[in-house]
Design a protein around this motif. Structure first.
Motif, PDB file in Angstrom:
ATOM      1  N   PRO A 267       0.819  -1.223   0.000  1.00 56.06           N
ATOM      2  CA  PRO A 267       0.000   0.000   0.000  1.00 56.06           C
ATOM      3  C   PRO A 267       0.852   1.272   0.000  1.00 56.06           C
ATOM      4  O   PRO A 267       0.312   2.367  -0.024  1.00 56.06           O
ATOM      5  N   VAL A 268       2.199   1.132   0.077  1.00 50.15           N
ATOM      6  CA  VAL A 268       3.077   2.303   0.111  1.00 50.15           C
ATOM      7  C   VAL A 268       4.163   2.174  -0.962  1.00 50.15           C
ATOM      8  O   VAL A 268       4.492   1.075  -1.401  1.00 50.15           O
ATOM      9  N   LEU A 269       4.720   3.294  -1.375  1.00 47.86           N
ATOM     10  CA  LEU A 269       5.814   3.293  -2.342  1.00 47.86           C
ATOM     11  C   LEU A 269       7.075   2.688  -1.728  1.00 47.86           C
ATOM     12  O   LEU A 269       7.392   2.973  -0.561  1.00 47.86           O
ATOM     13  N   LEU A 270       7.774   1.859  -2.506  1.00 45.29           N
ATOM     14  CA  LEU A 270       8.997   1.209  -2.026  1.00 45.29           C
ATOM     15  C   LEU A 270      10.092   1.376  -3.073  1.00 45.29           C
ATOM     16  O   LEU A 270       9.807   1.484  -4.272  1.00 45.29           O
ATOM     17  N   GLU A 271      11.329   1.381  -2.609  1.00 48.49           N
ATOM     18  CA  GLU A 271      12.459   1.391  -3.534  1.00 48.49           C
ATOM     19  C   GLU A 271      12.795  -0.048  -3.891  1.00 48.49           C
ATOM     20  O   GLU A 271      13.250  -0.817  -3.057  1.00 48.49           O
ATOM     21  N   THR A 272      12.509  -0.423  -5.149  1.00 48.65           N
ATOM     22  CA  THR A 272      12.764  -1.791  -5.589  1.00 48.65           C
ATOM     23  C   THR A 272      12.999  -1.797  -7.092  1.00 48.65           C
ATOM     24  O   THR A 272      12.408  -0.996  -7.833  1.00 48.65           O
ATOM     25  N   SER A 273      13.860  -2.707  -7.542  1.00 44.64           N
ATOM     26  CA  SER A 273      14.113  -2.850  -8.980  1.00 44.64           C
ATOM     27  C   SER A 273      13.071  -3.751  -9.631  1.00 44.64           C
ATOM     28  O   SER A 273      12.984  -3.839 -10.850  1.00 44.64           O
ATOM     29  N   LYS A 274      12.262  -4.446  -8.824  1.00 43.64           N
ATOM     30  CA  LYS A 274      11.227  -5.339  -9.338  1.00 43.64           C
ATOM     31  C   LYS A 274       9.922  -4.563  -9.539  1.00 43.64           C
ATOM     32  O   LYS A 274       9.778  -3.427  -9.099  1.00 43.64           O
ATOM     33  N   LYS A 275       8.950  -5.215 -10.177  1.00 37.90           N
ATOM     34  CA  LYS A 275       7.672  -4.558 -10.458  1.00 37.90           C
ATOM     35  C   LYS A 275       6.869  -4.385  -9.165  1.00 37.90           C
ATOM     36  O   LYS A 275       6.614  -5.354  -8.440  1.00 37.90           O
ATOM     37  N   LEU A 276       6.485  -3.147  -8.885  1.00 38.16           N
ATOM     38  CA  LEU A 276       5.704  -2.827  -7.689  1.00 38.16           C
ATOM     39  C   LEU A 276       4.268  -2.505  -8.086  1.00 38.16           C
ATOM     40  O   LEU A 276       4.027  -1.684  -8.971  1.00 38.16           O
ATOM     41  N   PHE A 277       3.289  -3.177  -7.410  1.00 33.11           N
ATOM     42  CA  PHE A 277       1.874  -2.858  -7.601  1.00 33.11           C
ATOM     43  C   PHE A 277       1.348  -2.249  -6.306  1.00 33.11           C
ATOM     44  O   PHE A 277       1.351  -2.912  -5.259  1.00 33.11           O
ATOM     45  N   LEU A 278       0.929  -0.988  -6.390  1.00 30.07           N
ATOM     46  CA  LEU A 278       0.348  -0.323  -5.218  1.00 30.07           C
ATOM     47  C   LEU A 278      -1.103  -0.756  -5.072  1.00 30.07           C
ATOM     48  O   LEU A 278      -1.882  -0.685  -6.028  1.00 30.07           O
ATOM     49  N   THR A 279      -1.457  -1.207  -3.871  1.00 28.82           N
ATOM     50  CA  THR A 279      -2.819  -1.686  -3.640  1.00 28.82           C
ATOM     51  C   THR A 279      -3.239  -1.374  -2.223  1.00 28.82           C
ATOM     52  O   THR A 279      -2.395  -1.214  -1.333  1.00 28.82           O
ATOM     53  N   LYS A 280      -4.534  -1.268  -1.988  1.00 25.12           N
ATOM     54  CA  LYS A 280      -5.040  -1.015  -0.637  1.00 25.12           C
ATOM     55  C   LYS A 280      -4.916  -2.281   0.213  1.00 25.12           C
ATOM     56  O   LYS A 280      -4.809  -3.389  -0.311  1.00 25.12           O
ATOM     57  N   THR A 281      -4.991  -2.101   1.533  1.00 23.80           N
ATOM     58  CA  THR A 281      -4.912  -3.264   2.433  1.00 23.80           C
ATOM     59  C   THR A 281      -6.167  -4.124   2.338  1.00 23.80           C
ATOM     60  O   THR A 281      -6.105  -5.335   2.523  1.00 23.80           O
ATOM     61  N   MET A 282      -7.317  -3.503   2.070  1.00 20.77           N
ATOM     62  CA  MET A 282      -8.577  -4.238   1.903  1.00 20.77           C
ATOM     63  C   MET A 282      -9.177  -3.873   0.543  1.00 20.77           C
ATOM     64  O   MET A 282      -9.330  -2.691   0.236  1.00 20.77           O
ATOM     65  N   LEU A 283      -9.505  -4.870  -0.261  1.00 20.53           N
ATOM     66  CA  LEU A 283     -10.051  -4.633  -1.596  1.00 20.53           C
ATOM     67  C   LEU A 283     -11.471  -5.173  -1.698  1.00 20.53           C
ATOM     68  O   LEU A 283     -11.742  -6.271  -1.214  1.00 20.53           O
ATOM     69  N   ASP A 284     -12.364  -4.388  -2.311  1.00 19.85           N
ATOM     70  CA  ASP A 284     -13.689  -4.942  -2.591  1.00 19.85           C
ATOM     71  C   ASP A 284     -13.625  -5.726  -3.915  1.00 19.85           C
ATOM     72  O   ASP A 284     -12.584  -5.772  -4.583  1.00 19.85           O
ATOM     73  N   THR A 285     -14.730  -6.362  -4.286  1.00 19.73           N
ATOM     74  CA  THR A 285     -14.743  -7.221  -5.477  1.00 19.73           C
ATOM     75  C   THR A 285     -14.338  -6.448  -6.728  1.00 19.73           C
ATOM     76  O   THR A 285     -13.560  -6.928  -7.552  1.00 19.73           O
ATOM     77  N   HIS A 286     -14.869  -5.249  -6.867  1.00 16.74           N
ATOM     78  CA  HIS A 286     -14.542  -4.405  -8.022  1.00 16.74           C
ATOM     79  C   HIS A 286     -13.028  -4.145  -8.094  1.00 16.74           C
ATOM     80  O   HIS A 286     -12.399  -4.292  -9.145  1.00 16.74           O
ATOM     81  N   GLU A 287     -12.419  -3.755  -6.964  1.00 18.46           N
ATOM     82  CA  GLU A 287     -10.991  -3.426  -6.941  1.00 18.46           C
ATOM     83  C   GLU A 287     -10.123  -4.660  -7.187  1.00 18.46           C
ATOM     84  O   GLU A 287      -9.064  -4.575  -7.826  1.00 18.46           O
ATOM     85  N   LYS A 288     -10.581  -5.817  -6.692  1.00 21.19           N
ATOM     86  CA  LYS A 288      -9.823  -7.050  -6.931  1.00 21.19           C
ATOM     87  C   LYS A 288      -9.723  -7.333  -8.428  1.00 21.19           C
ATOM     88  O   LYS A 288      -8.663  -7.694  -8.939  1.00 21.19           O
ATOM     89  N   ARG A 289     -10.839  -7.183  -9.121  1.00 18.80           N
ATOM     90  CA  ARG A 289     -10.833  -7.528 -10.545  1.00 18.80           C
ATOM     91  C   ARG A 289     -10.011  -6.549 -11.364  1.00 18.80           C
ATOM     92  O   ARG A 289      -9.314  -6.929 -12.304  1.00 18.80           O
ATOM     93  N   LEU A 290     -10.064  -5.267 -10.993  1.00 16.19           N
ATOM     94  CA  LEU A 290      -9.223  -4.289 -11.667  1.00 16.19           C
ATOM     95  C   LEU A 290      -7.740  -4.597 -11.454  1.00 16.19           C
ATOM     96  O   LEU A 290      -6.935  -4.517 -12.385  1.00 16.19           O
ATOM     97  N   LEU A 291      -7.388  -4.947 -10.214  1.00 14.81           N
ATOM     98  CA  LEU A 291      -5.991  -5.267  -9.913  1.00 14.81           C
ATOM     99  C   LEU A 291      -5.552  -6.507 -10.683  1.00 14.81           C
ATOM    100  O   LEU A 291      -4.447  -6.560 -11.231  1.00 14.81           O
ATOM    101  N   ARG A 292      -6.413  -7.516 -10.739  1.00 19.37           N
ATOM    102  CA  ARG A 292      -6.049  -8.749 -11.456  1.00 19.37           C
ATOM    103  C   ARG A 292      -5.799  -8.463 -12.944  1.00 19.37           C
ATOM    104  O   ARG A 292      -4.835  -8.947 -13.529  1.00 19.37           O
TER     105      ARG A 292
END
Length: 694
Positions: free
Chosen positions: A451-476
């Motif tokens: 849920p927070v920005l991190l320093e990493t060379s790998k792919k980072l996906f920012l996401t909330k700690t709790m996701l509703d069904t709509h947000e889960k599908r968008l993230l997927r």
């Protein structure tokens, strides 16, 4: 130039009651004439500094305050209160009040009001709420003229309440600065305690969770404040023999090196605090463990393997992870320090079944601790075992490897881990961790969720700690597009059922749906399915059916309108008669139920007589007067829980913001025309879902 706490309290008292005399003011704040005179001088210096008239005193000891002072300062106070009350929740304010009561002396309503920047009436309501929160700890808030507001009860229970409040308060980013402001704590003081705790981490070869590193410095500071005031543990349940030989006891002595003459019971309390704290890493040596705890955990895991018919791979590593969690849990359970707040939404699907098997396997641990294992501790054990089994069942070499990084503590981190690993069953989720642990994490991974920005060379996906069904599908969709360049086609049981119903008669709908669900679970692990547990939220049109909508030209009064609208629900047994009285009484206070454009939503609490969730609508062509508003549409809401009606309410709010559609509702010739508009807003929501979900 700022006023100190006492001068601020005196000024606030004068603005609240300008007719108060000097003698009463001296008595109210326990001041001498000289002290009061000094405070008035300070107040006048401050007023002069901001360009306002000074406060004068008559020879009879009364105060003369210019109207400009009232106008300017009350406006500032109201603005500050509105701004501040929108930031802090009631729960946060009660936690802050508890911390003040524990650490400060001679507290009045004015002290609370100034510190939290809210009115005395709001403070009184918050104190009542706090009194209810303290009932499980058998603690009470008392008041006397001599001592002001103070806490009464067992000191050990008081500290438990404090630790529970701090854990919840400091979960949010604004919790710590608010607390430091209210307690007038300097950053250097908190940093000094944090540095001491980091030294303890090195000595014990452990790393506390991020949430513990937030709460522990403040906890230690407030406990030492209690001791300094003479509020020490008397009948402590902590046993010297059990804790005195531990490394944590030695660490506690070093932590408190500058506290001379500290009672033994207090050293033991700090030791227990260290022993019961959750850690993210620990090098457990045989002498650090509790005698016979390891055999008990080993027996528990063996019993789990028997009842589940599962053979755990790399068993030794899992035992080490369980020991890392269960050692602090042992002390929490033994001394009744486990947080009793349920962990929301953690166990679902396969984990729910697994949890039942874990519960059946806990007897060896219960026998060893000689106590029942609290539900929250059981959940963490299930998550550890379930996560290990899932991880070991994957082919790591061929899979995308993911980690979860969360700064909000072990419970939220594990919740995110479980949610995301369920959303991406084709990935191997290696670990969940704190930000501090992530900095030194050395295992290979492909993507990271946080849920927070991190320093990493790998792919980072920012996401909330709790996701509703709509947000889960968008993230997927977002993640799979990045990984594969495409999104797997989603297959829904509900869609297949609808196709079948269009062309055939279904004899047993439930059995067919279950068989389809079982079949689809085996077809392709890359298919995301809407499970039977994902109940679709009810639309506005589902609640406002034809028989729940009513029309009239005019009503004699607001009360008559509410009774007429609510009568629909009363006749259908959705509410009791007393719910109507409660709505009318509640709506007498202020017009918060007006949501715009001539629409109002009368409602009351579930306990006032709601049998089940429902809504009814009354359209009044000529309108009815209510708190300066002309109301044409009433929608009575009866909510049995906090979730079932929310989706429909959001659709109603959207409708209320469209002047044209509200006007069309008011001018509609009949109920079918009104229903078409209602249905349009329900359908719009459905279309939006289809647009996003595909």
């Amino acid at each position: 130039m700022n006023l100190n706490e006492r001068s601020s309290a005196i000024l606030d008292a004068l603005l609240s009651n300008p007719s108060i005399s000097s003698a009463l003011m001296e008595k109210k704040f326990d001041l001498s004439k000289r002290q009061l005179g000094y405070s008035i001088h300070k107040i006048n210096s401050w007023l002069e500094h901001i360009g306002l008239p000074l406060i004068e005193r008559t020879s009879q000891g009364h105060f003369l305050i210019d109207e400009k002072v009232f106008t300017a300062l009350n406006h500032v106070k109201e603005t500050a209160e509105q701004k501040h009350s929108s930031i802090l929740t009631v729960r946060q304010r009660t936690h802050l009040l508890l911390c003040m009561l524990i650490s400060k002396d001679y507290l009045s309503l004015d002290h609370f009001s100034i510190a939290l920047r809210i009115s005395r009436n709001t403070i009184l309501r918050d104190l009542k709420n706090l009194e209810k929160q303290l009932e499980p700890f058998h603690l009470h808030i008392r008041y006397s003229r001599k001592h002001g507001y103070y806490m009464e009860g067992n000191e050990f229970q008081l500290r438990k309440a404090l630790m529970s409040a701090l854990m919840e308060l400091l979960e949010t980013d604004d919790g710590l600065p608010e607390l430091m402001d209210v307690l007038e704590l300097e950053k250097d003081c908190v940093d000094a305690f944090r540095n001491r705790i980091e030294m303890v981490e090195k000595k014990l070869s452990i790393k506390f969770t991020d949430e513990k590193m937030k709460t522990m410095p403040i906890t230690l500071f407030l406990i030492l404040e209690r001791i300094r005031k003479g509020e020490c543990l008397a009948d402590s349940p902590i046993r010297y023999k059990e804790l005195a030989g531990t490394k944590e006891y030695q660490a506690a002595e070093e932590l408190l090196f500058d506290q001379q003459g500290l009672p033994e019971a207090e050293k033991l309390f700090i030791t227990l605090h260290l022993l019961s704290a959750n850690v993210i890493t620990a090098n457990l040596e045989s002498e650090d463990t509790i005698p016979n705890l390891f055999p008990a955990v080993d027996s528990m895991l063996s019993l789990f393997e028997k009842v589940s018919c599962i053979r755990v791979q790399e068993r030794k590593q899992l035992l080490d992870k369980l020991m890392q969690h269960i050692k602090p849990a042992y002390y929490r359970i033994k001394y009744n320090l486990t947080d009793t707040t349920p962990v929301p939404g953690v166990l679902s699907g396969e984990f729910r079944s697994l949890h039942q098997l874990v519960k059946r396997s806990l007897d060896p641990l219960k026998s060893f601790i000689q106590s029942e294992i609290p539900e929250n501790e059981q959940v963490y054990i299930t998550l550890l075992i379930g996560g290990w089994i899932r991880q070991q069942g994957e082919s790591i070499r061929e899979k995308v490897k993911a980690i979860v990084v969360c700064p909000q503590g072990v419970s939220v981190s594990k919740l995110m881990f479980h949610e995301l690993s369920g959303l991406f069953p084709e990935f191997v989720f290696l670990d969940s961790m704190s930000v501090r642990e992530f900095i030194t994490y050395d295992l290979d991974y492909d993507i990271v969720f946080s849920p927070v920005l991190l320093e990493t060379s790998k792919k980072l996906f920012l996401t909330k700690t709790m996701l509703d069904t709509h947000e889960k599908r968008l993230l997927r969709k977002q993640v799979l597009t990045y990984i594969h360049g495409f999104v797997s086609k989603e297959v829904r049981t509900s869609d297949i059922m609808q196709i079948i119903r269009n062309h055939a008669t279904v004899k047993n709908k439930q059995a067919l749906e279950q068989e389809l669900q079982a079949y689809l679970s085996e077809v392709d692990q890359h298919v995301v399915r809407t499970t039977l547990e994902e109940a679709q939220p009810l639309e506005l049109s589902d609640f406002l059916m034809n028989q729940h909508v009513k029309m009239t030209y005019q009503t004699e009064s607001w009360e008559e309108a509410v009774r007429s609208c609510a009568g629909i629900l009363l006749d259908k047994g959705i509410i009791e008669d007393r719910y109507i009285d409660a709505m009318i009484k509640s709506s007498e206070k202020d017009p918060y139920i007006v949501i715009g454009n001539g629409i109002a939503i009368p409602h009351a609490s579930p306990e006032d007589g709601v049998v089940r969730t429902g809504m009814s609508l009354l359209k009044i062509k000529n309108g009815v007067q209510y708190f300066g508003h002309r109301i044409h549409i009433l929608v009575v809401i009866a909510a049995k829980d906090k979730k079932e009606h929310i989706h429909a309410l959001m659709q109603l709010m959207k409708l209320s913001k469209c002047e044209e559609d509200v006007k069309n509702m008011i001018n509609a010739a009949g109920i079918p025309e009104m229903r078409r508009i209602i249905h349009q807003y329900s359908n719009d929501a459905v279309k939006e879902k289809e647009l996003y979900y595909g």
